[in-house]
Scaffold this motif. Sequence first.
Motif, PDB file in Angstrom:
ATOM      1  N   VAL A 165      -3.513  -5.716   0.135  1.00  0.00           N
ATOM      2  CA  VAL A 165      -3.356  -6.122   1.509  1.00  0.00           C
ATOM      3  C   VAL A 165      -2.769  -5.359   2.325  1.00  0.00           C
ATOM      4  CG1 VAL A 165      -2.057  -8.093   2.541  1.00  0.00           C
ATOM      5  CG2 VAL A 165      -3.053  -8.549   0.380  1.00  0.00           C
ATOM      6  N   ALA A 166      -1.804  -4.598   1.797  1.00  0.00           N
ATOM      7  CA  ALA A 166      -1.220  -3.319   2.907  1.00  0.00           C
ATOM      8  C   ALA A 166      -2.382  -2.560   3.584  1.00  0.00           C
ATOM      9  CB  ALA A 166      -0.038  -2.822   2.267  1.00  0.00           C
TER      10      ALA A 166
ATOM     11  N   VAL B 216      -4.567  -4.303   5.913  1.00  0.00           N
ATOM     12  CA  VAL B 216      -4.088  -4.506   7.251  1.00  0.00           C
ATOM     13  C   VAL B 216      -3.799  -3.438   8.020  1.00  0.00           C
ATOM     14  CG1 VAL B 216      -1.920  -5.422   8.317  1.00  0.00           C
ATOM     15  CG2 VAL B 216      -2.942  -6.824   6.619  1.00  0.00           C
ATOM     16  N   TRP B 217      -3.438  -2.260   7.572  1.00  0.00           N
ATOM     17  CA  TRP B 217      -3.178  -1.082   8.225  1.00  0.00           C
ATOM     18  C   TRP B 217      -4.495  -0.183   8.774  1.00  0.00           C
ATOM     19  CZ3 TRP B 217      -1.265   1.732   3.379  1.00  0.00           C
ATOM     20  CH2 TRP B 217      -2.028   2.864   3.179  1.00  0.00           C
TER      21      TRP B 217
ATOM     22  N   PHE C 213      -5.523  -2.305  11.882  1.00  0.00           N
ATOM     23  CA  PHE C 213      -4.998  -2.144  12.997  1.00  0.00           C
ATOM     24  C   PHE C 213      -4.795  -0.652  13.571  1.00  0.00           C
ATOM     25  CE2 PHE C 213      -3.341  -6.359  12.204  1.00  0.00           C
ATOM     26  CZ  PHE C 213      -3.612  -7.071  13.254  1.00  0.00           C
TER      27      PHE C 213
ATOM     28  N   LEU D 260       2.137  -3.855  14.584  1.00  0.00           N
ATOM     29  CA  LEU D 260       1.329  -4.299  13.620  1.00  0.00           C
ATOM     30  C   LEU D 260       0.793  -3.235  12.578  1.00  0.00           C
ATOM     31  CD1 LEU D 260      -0.707  -6.800  15.822  1.00  0.00           C
ATOM     32  CD2 LEU D 260       1.078  -7.275  14.128  1.00  0.00           C
TER      33      LEU D 260
ATOM     34  N   GLY E  39       1.610  -2.890   8.390  1.00  0.00           N
ATOM     35  CA  GLY E  39       0.605  -2.735   7.185  1.00  0.00           C
ATOM     36  C   GLY E  39       1.184  -1.584   6.421  1.00  0.00           C
TER      37      GLY E  39
END
Length: 430
Positions: free
Chosen positions: A78-79, A82-83, A86, A105, A109
């Motif tokens: 997930v990390a 997300v990173w 963004f 944000l 991440g």
Amino acid sequence: MIRSQRWFVVALFFLAGIINYLDRAALSIAAPLIQQDLHFSHAQLGIVFSSFFIGYALFNFVGGVLSDRLGAKLVFGVAMGVWSIFCGATAFATGIVSLIVLRVLFGMGEGPFSSTNSKMVNNWFPRREVASAIGVISSGTPLGGALAGPVVGYLAVQFGWRWAFVGIMLLGLAWLVLWVTTTTERPHDHPRISGEELALIEAGQAGQEAATLAPDGAAAPLGYYLRKPLVLATAFAFFSYNYVLFFFLSWFPTYLTEAHHLSLRDMSFATVIPWLLGSIGLALGGFVSDGILRVTGKALLSRRIVLAVCLGATAVCVALAGRVASVSGAVTLMSLAIFFLYVTGSVYWAVIQDTVPREHVGGAGGFVHLLANLAGVIGPAITGFIVEATHGAYGSAFVLAGGVAVLGSICSAIWIREPRARALSVKRAW
């Protein structure tokens, strides 16, 4: 090693580390263009650099706790998603407010990276290989920083700085597909692991709970370990490491363009040298620390020697780097500083693995990483205000970074040691 599933997990994390720092260093490489395009002052640019670490530091701890509860594979997957998203969204920044929000944000991440890979190493590796595995994983991050200069510099010059962020986002999403399809949380769940390797891992992990800070005959909660002086001392030593690292990561490229008048192209290639030496230092540090451990049989003694000596050497090099007049001198000294600094990079995590029971490794590691990354919240901003107040002079900022490293060296020498009556003597077990 090639056929080993545990080292394949390390190889994936190594690649993730390259992407991690390629994404993270992109802003500092593109900073001269962004500063010109969005009309930022040095103080504003310092605030933008620091904003990343607000989300990052918080999710060091959150990611660590979640990896203990939900599993490191899920949390890190997930990390990464997300990173990456963004990082790409940075292309849509229109001013300081939007860029700060996106960097926070983005930092959220990236926050779980180190605590989750520490948790996976704890799941997959025998005790005698822990620092070595973390060192190899961590060596990917400076390699990503080295690639960031020429890759981001080229994309920014050819297509504009906004498209550079979109391009590197795609690398992270491609890696995520590989991660989801090839890894498992624990070795015994992996369909292709050999019985021999599984037996080696389980035998190497046997009895590790006896070599911790846990009170005799009791299962202590996470908070018990977070209050221990040894854990707090590790966090402060890690803070000093990060202060120097993020000073270099955020401001050294801008320093080269302003103080030494390098072009964006020349600066991009000059920053490759420190990162390459740092990658060697990170890979080497874990093996050095584990080697001392095999000789002495004392885990924390081996960690303390590496931390105290190498943070002290870092302090000398970084303090002098801002005082030399030539570009070659500045790059050489900063390269040596990053090399010595990165030799310690896996050792902080090894201390946690040496002293905290498995069920709390993620949370304790995340807590230490959170405190350490407060250096990222304050350090780049302090540097920005120093440069602004001294009308573009960087010397004081270099000296301050060296002073913080000295304090980390002293702290390591005094407080990172075996608890009395519970010395970690494991030589006979190996």
